[in-house]
Design a protein around this motif. Structure first.
Motif, PDB file in Angstrom:
ATOM      1  N   THR A   1      48.641  54.377  62.651  1.00 14.70           N
ATOM      2  CA  THR A   1      49.312  53.981  62.521  1.00 14.70           C
ATOM      3  C   THR A   1      49.637  53.833  64.567  1.00 14.70           C
ATOM      4  OG1 THR A   1      50.403  55.113  61.357  1.00 14.70           O
ATOM      5  CG2 THR A   1      51.851  55.049  62.546  1.00 14.70           C
TER       6      THR A   1
ATOM      7  N   ARG B   1      56.341  58.240  54.842  1.00 14.78           N
ATOM      8  CA  ARG B   1      57.220  58.654  55.814  1.00 14.78           C
ATOM      9  C   ARG B   1      57.133  57.528  56.263  1.00 14.78           C
ATOM     10  NH1 ARG B   1      57.103  64.770  57.903  1.00 14.78           N
ATOM     11  NH2 ARG B   1      55.055  63.710  58.171  1.00 14.78           N
ATOM     12  N   GLN B   2      58.512  57.164  56.185  1.00 11.50           N
ATOM     13  CA  GLN B   2      58.986  55.946  57.182  1.00 11.50           C
ATOM     14  C   GLN B   2      59.080  56.136  58.825  1.00 11.50           C
ATOM     15  OE1 GLN B   2      58.313  52.193  56.442  1.00 11.50           O
ATOM     16  NE2 GLN B   2      57.955  53.232  54.449  1.00 11.50           N
ATOM     17  N   ARG B   3      58.629  55.494  59.324  1.00  8.82           N
ATOM     18  CA  ARG B   3      58.737  54.773  61.404  1.00  8.82           C
ATOM     19  C   ARG B   3      59.223  54.462  61.836  1.00  8.82           C
ATOM     20  NH1 ARG B   3      52.996  56.645  59.936  1.00  8.82           N
ATOM     21  NH2 ARG B   3      53.836  54.935  58.924  1.00  8.82           N
ATOM     22  N   ASP B   4      59.571  54.536  62.189  1.00 10.65           N
ATOM     23  CA  ASP B   4      61.353  53.493  62.806  1.00 10.65           C
ATOM     24  C   ASP B   4      59.855  52.547  64.382  1.00 10.65           C
ATOM     25  OD1 ASP B   4      63.244  54.010  61.683  1.00 10.65           O
ATOM     26  OD2 ASP B   4      63.832  55.264  63.051  1.00 10.65           O
TER      27      ASP B   4
ATOM     28  N   PRO C   1      52.446  49.098  50.432  1.00 15.28           N
ATOM     29  CA  PRO C   1      52.470  50.225  50.408  1.00 15.28           C
ATOM     30  C   PRO C   1      51.788  51.312  50.036  1.00 15.28           C
ATOM     31  CG  PRO C   1      53.670  48.743  48.495  1.00 15.28           C
ATOM     32  CD  PRO C   1      53.012  48.146  49.128  1.00 15.28           C
TER      33      PRO C   1
ATOM     34  N   THR D   1      53.757  50.433  63.369  1.00 19.58           N
ATOM     35  CA  THR D   1      52.854  49.220  62.856  1.00 19.58           C
ATOM     36  C   THR D   1      51.614  50.017  62.136  1.00 19.58           C
ATOM     37  OG1 THR D   1      53.998  47.958  63.884  1.00 19.58           O
ATOM     38  CG2 THR D   1      51.355  47.264  62.269  1.00 19.58           C
ATOM     39  N   ASP D   2      51.322  50.166  60.664  1.00 19.67           N
ATOM     40  CA  ASP D   2      50.521  50.689  60.466  1.00 19.67           C
ATOM     41  C   ASP D   2      49.366  49.447  60.177  1.00 19.67           C
ATOM     42  OD1 ASP D   2      51.466  52.932  60.050  1.00 19.67           O
ATOM     43  OD2 ASP D   2      52.107  52.623  57.978  1.00 19.67           O
TER      44      ASP D   2
END
Length: 375
Positions: free
Chosen positions: A65, A98-101, A93, A104-105
């Motif tokens: 990430t 948890r989404q992080r603003d 997906p 990028t993964d």
């Protein structure tokens, strides 16, 4: 030409070898020693046994990430890895992530071990053939590395002691024998650094000893289940975080996660336990823990087909929970002859933490080597 030893062929160690090669080129001769049978450390990609025609599996780190800040400051590293095909954006997906603003993964299409092999190849590495390593694994690694003068990678070289010998370090191995180097970089987990015999304990200051003693790691187990070609899973997700189990925290279909083609081989399933489970069973043999994990896995996935083979990995030092205060990136134990410690424990436990530490070690080593007599 100064002889530099890097202990640990994980991500930080391979990056240090690569950066030293790029920055100092003909001024240093770099050797990388690791006690394991393969390079990678916690960036570990496991191959199935010969009887299982399955996809390989990442038993350690699963994906990378990049936060907006690190995507900018480490832009050159990400660009290099993306251009080389070592990294690619994660396009599936992960349930429960948890989404992080703005983050990028990324995944590694050839496995997370390819990250380490890439940086070792860029160091001009030459890897001698360890006796217990399969010829196939060695040939694959050798094809990835350059044979030009640069770092020499020696596997199954377990460092046990360091002794200061004037302007050099004598480094002893568990298998017997020792070699002398002008500088040493220690990148293995901090508890393993503290276990080294010789002069290290007397050279650490009281403050440094306290800082290293305070480092804490999480522990966990990981399973890789290898399936035959044609095996079908009843679920559609590529990876998910599990919230209703005290034993299992994460499950991934490794080929789906990487977007890999498994038409010629079977899929592989990766299971990571929770940290509390890992700590509870840490001192047990992994052969005794594996059935407990499998029982819970079949509760969660009752329709799972029969695997051809299973590999269990105990990660005693999985991720850093408490790092060295203020995250300095490295710790200089002695400037002359240089003895420097690095790794994620001196920053934070992810790809960018290892990059930060390697850059910090590089800066310290360049300064120390420049001040050596005869430089």
């Amino acid at each position: 030409m100064a002889r530099v030893l890097i202990v640990g062929a994980g991500l930080t160690g391979s990056l240090c070898a690569c950066l030293l090669r790029r920055e100092l080129q003909s001024k240093v001769r770099v050797a990388v020693w690791d006690k394991a049978r393969g390079a990678g450390g916690r960036m570990s990609t496991s191959r199935p046994p010969p009887e299982a025609s399955s996809h390989s599996a990442d038993l350690g780190a699963q994906y990378i990430t990049a936060t907006p800040a690190y995507a900018q400051s480490h832009h050159s590293f990400y660009t290099e890895l993306l251009s080389a095909g070592v990294l690619q954006p994660l396009d599936c997906p992960i349930e429960g992530l948890r989404q992080r603003d703005g983050s990028t993964d990324y995944v590694t299409p050839r496995g997370t071990g390819s990250l380490v092999k890439h940086f070792l190849s860029q160091s001009g590495s030459h890897a001698p053939f360890p006796p217990a390593t399969s010829l196939l694994v060695w040939i694959e690694f050798h094809l990835l590395v350059s044979l030009s003068s640069g770092a020499d990678v020696f596997l199954e070289h377990h460092v046990t002691a360091l002794y200061r010998r004037g302007a050099s370090w004598e480094v002893e191995r568990k298998s017997g024998g020792s070699e002398t180097f002008d500088a040493v970089v220690l990148t293995m987990p901090v508890p393993q650094i503290l276990q080294l015999q010789g002069d290290l304990g007397n050279l650490l200051s009281v403050q440094q000893k306290q800082q290293l003693d305070a480092v804490r790691f999480s522990s966990r187990f990981a399973l890789a289940l290898f399936f035959p070609p044609g095996a079908v899973f009843s679920f559609s997700w590529a990876a998910k975080y599990v919230s209703d189990s005290s034993c299992i925290r994460y499950i991934a279909v490794d080929d789906r996660k990487r977007g890999a083609d498994t038409s010629a081989c079977g899929p592989a399933l990766v299971v990571h336990t929770s940290v509390p489970f890992g700590e509870e069973h840490l001192e047990q043999d992994k052969e005794d823990v594996q059935p407990i994990i499998l029982q819970e896995l079949h509760r969660l996935l009752p329709d799972l087909p029969q695997p051809v083979s299973i590999k269990c990995q105990k990660w005693r030092y999985s991720q850093v929970l408490t790092s060295v205060p203020d995250c300095p990136g490295h710790m200089t134990v002695l400037e002359q002859p240089p003895l420097v410690c690095g790794g994620d424990a001196f920053c934070h436990s992810n790809f960018d933490g290892c990059v930060e530490s390697a850059l910090s070690v590089l800066g310290a080593l360049k300064a120390s080597l420049a001040n050596q007599p005869g430089s």
